[in-house]
Design a protein around this motif. Structure first.
Motif, PDB file in Angstrom:
ATOM      1  N   SER A   1       6.316  -1.037 -12.556  1.00  0.00           N
ATOM      2  CA  SER A   1       4.853  -0.956 -12.662  1.00  0.00           C
ATOM      3  C   SER A   1       4.426  -0.656 -14.097  1.00  0.00           C
ATOM      4  O   SER A   1       3.478  -1.253 -14.616  1.00  0.00           O
ATOM      5  N   ILE A   2       5.147   0.276 -14.745  1.00  0.00           N
ATOM      6  CA  ILE A   2       4.839   0.610 -16.136  1.00  0.00           C
ATOM      7  C   ILE A   2       5.059  -0.612 -17.038  1.00  0.00           C
ATOM      8  O   ILE A   2       4.238  -0.926 -17.913  1.00  0.00           O
ATOM      9  N   ALA A   3       6.188  -1.307 -16.804  1.00  0.00           N
ATOM     10  CA  ALA A   3       6.498  -2.485 -17.620  1.00  0.00           C
ATOM     11  C   ALA A   3       5.438  -3.565 -17.437  1.00  0.00           C
ATOM     12  O   ALA A   3       5.008  -4.208 -18.409  1.00  0.00           O
ATOM     13  N   PHE A   4       4.978  -3.762 -16.200  1.00  0.00           N
ATOM     14  CA  PHE A   4       3.943  -4.758 -15.940  1.00  0.00           C
ATOM     15  C   PHE A   4       2.646  -4.380 -16.650  1.00  0.00           C
ATOM     16  O   PHE A   4       1.973  -5.235 -17.243  1.00  0.00           O
ATOM     17  N   GLY A   5       2.297  -3.095 -16.595  1.00  0.00           N
ATOM     18  CA  GLY A   5       1.099  -2.631 -17.291  1.00  0.00           C
ATOM     19  C   GLY A   5       1.185  -2.853 -18.787  1.00  0.00           C
ATOM     20  O   GLY A   5       0.189  -3.218 -19.436  1.00  0.00           O
ATOM     21  N   ASN A   6       2.382  -2.654 -19.354  1.00  0.00           N
ATOM     22  CA  ASN A   6       2.571  -2.882 -20.793  1.00  0.00           C
ATOM     23  C   ASN A   6       2.381  -4.362 -21.159  1.00  0.00           C
ATOM     24  O   ASN A   6       1.806  -4.684 -22.198  1.00  0.00           O
ATOM     25  N   ILE A   7       2.899  -5.240 -20.294  1.00  0.00           N
ATOM     26  CA  ILE A   7       2.737  -6.679 -20.553  1.00  0.00           C
ATOM     27  C   ILE A   7       1.257  -7.060 -20.560  1.00  0.00           C
ATOM     28  O   ILE A   7       0.778  -7.773 -21.454  1.00  0.00           O
TER      29      ILE A   7
ATOM     30  N   GLY B   1       0.678 -14.960 -22.404  1.00  0.00           N
ATOM     31  CA  GLY B   1       0.482 -13.764 -21.593  1.00  0.00           C
ATOM     32  C   GLY B   1       0.546 -14.073 -20.108  1.00  0.00           C
ATOM     33  O   GLY B   1       1.169 -13.341 -19.335  1.00  0.00           O
ATOM     34  N   ILE B   2      -0.101 -15.162 -19.703  1.00  0.00           N
ATOM     35  CA  ILE B   2      -0.097 -15.553 -18.296  1.00  0.00           C
ATOM     36  C   ILE B   2       1.321 -15.905 -17.842  1.00  0.00           C
ATOM     37  O   ILE B   2       1.754 -15.513 -16.750  1.00  0.00           O
ATOM     38  N   VAL B   3       2.062 -16.620 -18.684  1.00  0.00           N
ATOM     39  CA  VAL B   3       3.449 -16.978 -18.343  1.00  0.00           C
ATOM     40  C   VAL B   3       4.284 -15.714 -18.117  1.00  0.00           C
ATOM     41  O   VAL B   3       5.036 -15.608 -17.144  1.00  0.00           O
ATOM     42  N   ALA B   4       4.144 -14.758 -19.039  1.00  0.00           N
ATOM     43  CA  ALA B   4       4.920 -13.512 -18.918  1.00  0.00           C
ATOM     44  C   ALA B   4       4.551 -12.746 -17.644  1.00  0.00           C
ATOM     45  O   ALA B   4       5.430 -12.261 -16.924  1.00  0.00           O
ATOM     46  N   VAL B   5       3.236 -12.657 -17.368  1.00  0.00           N
ATOM     47  CA  VAL B   5       2.773 -11.923 -16.185  1.00  0.00           C
ATOM     48  C   VAL B   5       3.242 -12.612 -14.907  1.00  0.00           C
ATOM     49  O   VAL B   5       3.722 -11.947 -13.972  1.00  0.00           O
TER      50      VAL B   5
ATOM     51  N   LYS C   1       0.829  -1.206   0.000  1.00  0.00           N
ATOM     52  CA  LYS C   1       0.000   0.000   0.000  1.00  0.00           C
ATOM     53  C   LYS C   1       0.862   1.254   0.000  1.00  0.00           C
ATOM     54  O   LYS C   1       0.884   2.025   0.955  1.00  0.00           O
ATOM     55  N   LYS C   2       1.572   1.458  -1.085  1.00  0.00           N
ATOM     56  CA  LYS C   2       2.398   2.658  -1.222  1.00  0.00           C
ATOM     57  C   LYS C   2       1.651   3.713  -2.014  1.00  0.00           C
ATOM     58  O   LYS C   2       0.987   3.412  -3.004  1.00  0.00           O
ATOM     59  N   GLN C   3       1.782   4.955  -1.575  1.00  0.00           N
ATOM     60  CA  GLN C   3       1.243   6.056  -2.351  1.00  0.00           C
ATOM     61  C   GLN C   3       2.166   6.300  -3.542  1.00  0.00           C
ATOM     62  O   GLN C   3       3.337   5.913  -3.532  1.00  0.00           O
ATOM     63  N   LEU C   4       1.644   6.960  -4.554  1.00  0.00           N
ATOM     64  CA  LEU C   4       2.439   7.215  -5.756  1.00  0.00           C
ATOM     65  C   LEU C   4       3.718   7.969  -5.416  1.00  0.00           C
ATOM     66  O   LEU C   4       4.787   7.672  -5.949  1.00  0.00           O
ATOM     67  N   GLY C   5       3.617   8.941  -4.497  1.00  0.00           N
ATOM     68  CA  GLY C   5       4.790   9.724  -4.130  1.00  0.00           C
ATOM     69  C   GLY C   5       5.824   8.945  -3.341  1.00  0.00           C
ATOM     70  O   GLY C   5       6.951   9.397  -3.167  1.00  0.00           O
ATOM     71  N   GLU C   6       5.454   7.742  -2.846  1.00  0.00           N
ATOM     72  CA  GLU C   6       6.376   6.933  -2.071  1.00  0.00           C
ATOM     73  C   GLU C   6       7.125   5.921  -2.949  1.00  0.00           C
ATOM     74  O   GLU C   6       8.062   5.284  -2.483  1.00  0.00           O
ATOM     75  N   LEU C   7       6.694   5.760  -4.176  1.00  0.00           N
ATOM     76  CA  LEU C   7       7.330   4.783  -5.054  1.00  0.00           C
ATOM     77  C   LEU C   7       8.721   5.248  -5.456  1.00  0.00           C
ATOM     78  O   LEU C   7       8.935   6.405  -5.782  1.00  0.00           O
ATOM     79  N   THR C   8       9.679   4.333  -5.450  1.00  0.00           N
ATOM     80  CA  THR C   8      10.995   4.643  -5.974  1.00  0.00           C
ATOM     81  C   THR C   8      10.936   4.581  -7.500  1.00  0.00           C
ATOM     82  O   THR C   8       9.968   4.105  -8.092  1.00  0.00           O
ATOM     83  N   TYR C   9      12.009   5.067  -8.142  1.00  0.00           N
ATOM     84  CA  TYR C   9      12.050   5.019  -9.599  1.00  0.00           C
ATOM     85  C   TYR C   9      11.957   3.581 -10.095  1.00  0.00           C
ATOM     86  O   TYR C   9      11.350   3.304 -11.129  1.00  0.00           O
ATOM     87  N   PHE C  10      12.568   2.647  -9.355  1.00  0.00           N
ATOM     88  CA  PHE C  10      12.521   1.235  -9.739  1.00  0.00           C
ATOM     89  C   PHE C  10      11.087   0.711  -9.681  1.00  0.00           C
ATOM     90  O   PHE C  10      10.624   0.035 -10.599  1.00  0.00           O
TER      91      PHE C  10
END
Length: 226
Positions: A41-47, A63-67, A27-36
């Motif tokens: 998260s972006i890469a996971f969304g793209n997959i 798709g399931i294997v990749a996720v 449960k991290k807020q957006l401002g608490e996320l590190t660059y990593f």
């Protein structure tokens, strides 16, 4: 029609995976996320997006294997970061002091690829318009700036420190010890006063401004200041 049903099915499946992924991150807020965290998260969304939209090229099984593999890798990295200070520094970096006792740490700014304009902007976001009013400023791994203002001239003189973690989850933060010229022997002397045998029994030990040590034991007993 079959294509629409396929897309609807994949969309619901993708949403389920995204919900699961947010549980992995915590449960991290957006401002608490590190660059990593942000990049993964972006890469996971793209997959997931590829699995939903390009159903003619990407099968559900692939798709399931990749996720699943991506999720397991992130879960493993998050576990490693929590357990190993060296891994945390390598993957998420560590807080960097950019102003120390009123002095701008120019080399640190260069290493962070930050200009003085960037520093001033972040200070203004903290409602600080003069660097002369800053005692310490720390650039955090999530890109935020933490600031300690200078104490008033009327404050009593004395040696003080910037509050810093010296023990985290049983592990000594040797970099912070070196920063303040403290030794492991000094830490152990504080633990002895608190009747704690080893740093492995400490969840958090934080150096205070006056040189005392705040200690929170792992057994959830009452925190101590020694």
């Amino acid at each position: 029609m079959d294509g629409m049903l396929e897309t609807a099915y994949r969309t619901m499946l993708g949403l389920a995976f995204l919900l699961l992924f947010t549980k992995v991150l915590g449960k991290k807020q957006l401002g608490e996320l590190t660059y990593f965290n942000y990049a993964t998260s972006i890469a996971f969304g793209n997959i997931v997006g590829e699995m939903i939209i390009h159903y003619q090229d990407v099968s559900i099984a692939n798709g399931i294997v990749a996720v699943v593999i991506w999720g397991l890798l992130i879960l493993g990295i998050e576990f490693l970061v929590k357990r190993s200070p060296k891994a945390k520094v390598a993957l998420e970096s560590e807080p960097a002091i950019v102003i120390k006792k009123g002095l701008i740490m120019q080399e640190t700014l260069n290493n962070l690829n930050l200009g003085i304009d960037d520093l001033c902007m972040m200070l203004r976001n903290k409602e600080i318009f003069s660097i002369a009013n800053v005692d310490y400023a720390i650039f955090e791994p999530n890109g935020q700036l933490s600031v300690m203002k200078k104490t008033p001239d009327s404050a009593p003189p004395g040696t003080y420190f910037l509050p810093s973690e010296l023990i985290v989850d049983g592990k000594l933060m040797k970099g912070n010890l070196k920063e303040y010229g403290l030794s492991e022997k000094w830490v152990q002397s504080k633990l002895d006063k608190a009747e704690i045998s080893s740093n492995t029994s400490v969840f958090l030990a934080q150096l205070q401004e006056d040189g005392s040590l705040y200690i929170a034991p792992k057994d959830n007993t009452k925190p101590l200041i020694v």
